[in-house]
Scaffold this active site. Structure first.
Site, short mmCIF file in Angstrom:
data_model
loop_
_atom_site.label_atom_id
_atom_site.label_comp_id
_atom_site.label_asym_id
_atom_site.label_seq_id
_atom_site.Cartn_x
_atom_site.Cartn_y
_atom_site.Cartn_z
NE ARG A 184 -4.16 -1.73 0.29
CZ ARG A 184 -4.22 -2.81 -0.31
NH1 ARG A 184 -3.25 -3.09 -1.30
NH2 ARG A 184 -5.20 -3.47 -0.49
CD GLU A 210 -2.45 2.74 -6.32
OE1 GLU A 210 -1.37 2.06 -6.55
OE2 GLU A 210 -3.28 2.59 -5.53
CG HIS A 239 -2.26 -0.93 -7.85
ND1 HIS A 239 -2.85 -0.26 -6.87
CD2 HIS A 239 -2.46 -2.22 -7.61
CE1 HIS A 239 -3.12 -1.10 -5.78
NE2 HIS A 239 -2.81 -2.43 -6.20
#
Length: 328
Positions: free
Chosen positions: A239, A267, A286
């Site tokens: 994370r 993000e 990601h």
């Protein structure tokens, strides 16, 4: 009933897996609940015993559960259930299962690849080759290589544990830090257990696999980055909140460390973030988790969990309410 975005049903459940699933349960693949408010969805909820969830699943709160009195299981065809499963689900005795273990495999594979590439300093030398359009053939480059390289794993999560398994065949020195693991637990994984500071100071590559919680926010900050040896590499596939990005940018600009980031905070990154342009920062969008053909593994996991559930067995990947604080 499926509860996810409609496109994810066909992505996660290819025809062969879907056919096997439909032999087990009465489910309509053309109907996926993207919300729980419409009358058509509410009518289906009233008779739903198993909810197959995925990315885009709406929140399962007490009001929704009141509309689903027959619901006895939630089988999640993705990773974390934190985004939609409220404590009310467990309070009503509903079984919750997640395909997080299946999603952990591609993340661990991505991390393994990045560790090995970082050990060869591939990213810096690629930039050198692009700039110079030539390289000194036959030169033995000092300071690189994966023989005996020290890898520190932060967090014995599903991904962290799988990564440790994948690292085993290589001539690497692997250590672990995790406040929930004792010496015996680390020994069962075949790695020494170290305090975080000691692991940071003694690793050439530090890879982060802890959950994103208030307690782990900025787990890797200015002080922790300073502990890392000069020239070491930080890998984050967990994370973005685990790393203080302002402190990381300072360390990158100083040339103290390099970073490989598949997750960021925020993000996506703002377009003007220095992380896009710093030569010692390698950022990917990601994509370490299940992508492309890998998402079918999630559907297959749900199929197997449904088979266990319907044969009277406990799902292999059952999640308890108490597990949430230790998971991403």
């Amino acid at each position: 009933m499926f509860a996810m975005t409609a496109e994810n049903v066909t992505r996660i459940f290819p025809p062969d897996v879907l056919a096997r699933l439909r032999e087990l349960v009465d489910v309509d693949p053309s109907f996926a609940a993207g919300d729980f408010t419409g009358p058509r969805v509410r009518a289906r909820l009233a008779d739903t015993e198993i909810l197959i969830t995925g990315w885009g699943c709406p929140v399962l709160d007490a009001a929704v559960l009141d509309a689903a009195p027959k619901l006895r299981a939630v089988l999640h065809a993705a990773g974390s259930v934190k985004g939609f499963a409220t404590p009310a689900v467990w309070e009503r005795g509903i079984v919750v299962s997640s395909a997080a273990a299946a999603n952990a495999l591609p993340v661990a594979e991505y991390t393994l690849a990045m560790i090995l590439l970082a050990g060869k300093d591939v990213f810096a030398h690629r930039e050198r080759l692009r700039a110079e359009r030539a390289f000194p053939y036959g030169e033995i480059l000092p300071g690189i290589g994966n023989f005996g390289r020290r890898v520190g794993v932060v967090g014995a999560s599903r991904i962290g544990r799988r990564l440790i398994e994948l690292l085993r065949p290589f001539d690497l020195s692997v250590s672990l830090t995790d406040p929930y693991v004792d010496e015996a637990g680390a020994a069962s994984l075949g790695v020494p257990l170290l305090p975080l500071d000691e692991l940071l100071a003694g690793s050439d590559v530090v890879t982060v696999h802890a959950p994103g919680t208030p307690e782990t926010r900025h787990l890797i900050g200015r002080r922790e980055l300073a502990l890392m040896p000069a020239g070491s590499v930080l890998v984050n596939t967990a994370r973005g909140s685990l790393v203080d990005h302002d402190a990381l940018i300072e360390a990158l600009r100083a040339g103290h460390v390099s970073a490989i980031l598949d997750v960021t905070d925020p993000e996506p990154l703002p377009a003007d973030s220095p992380l896009h342009d710093l030569p010692n920062a390698f950022v990917t969008p990601h994509l370490a988790g299940s992508q492309g053909n890998e998402v079918a593994r999630l559907g297959l996991t749900v199929l197997r969990e449904a088979e266990r559930l319907l044969s009277g067995r406990v799902p292999e990947f059952r999640i308890g309410l108490e597990d949430l604080e230790r998971t991403a």
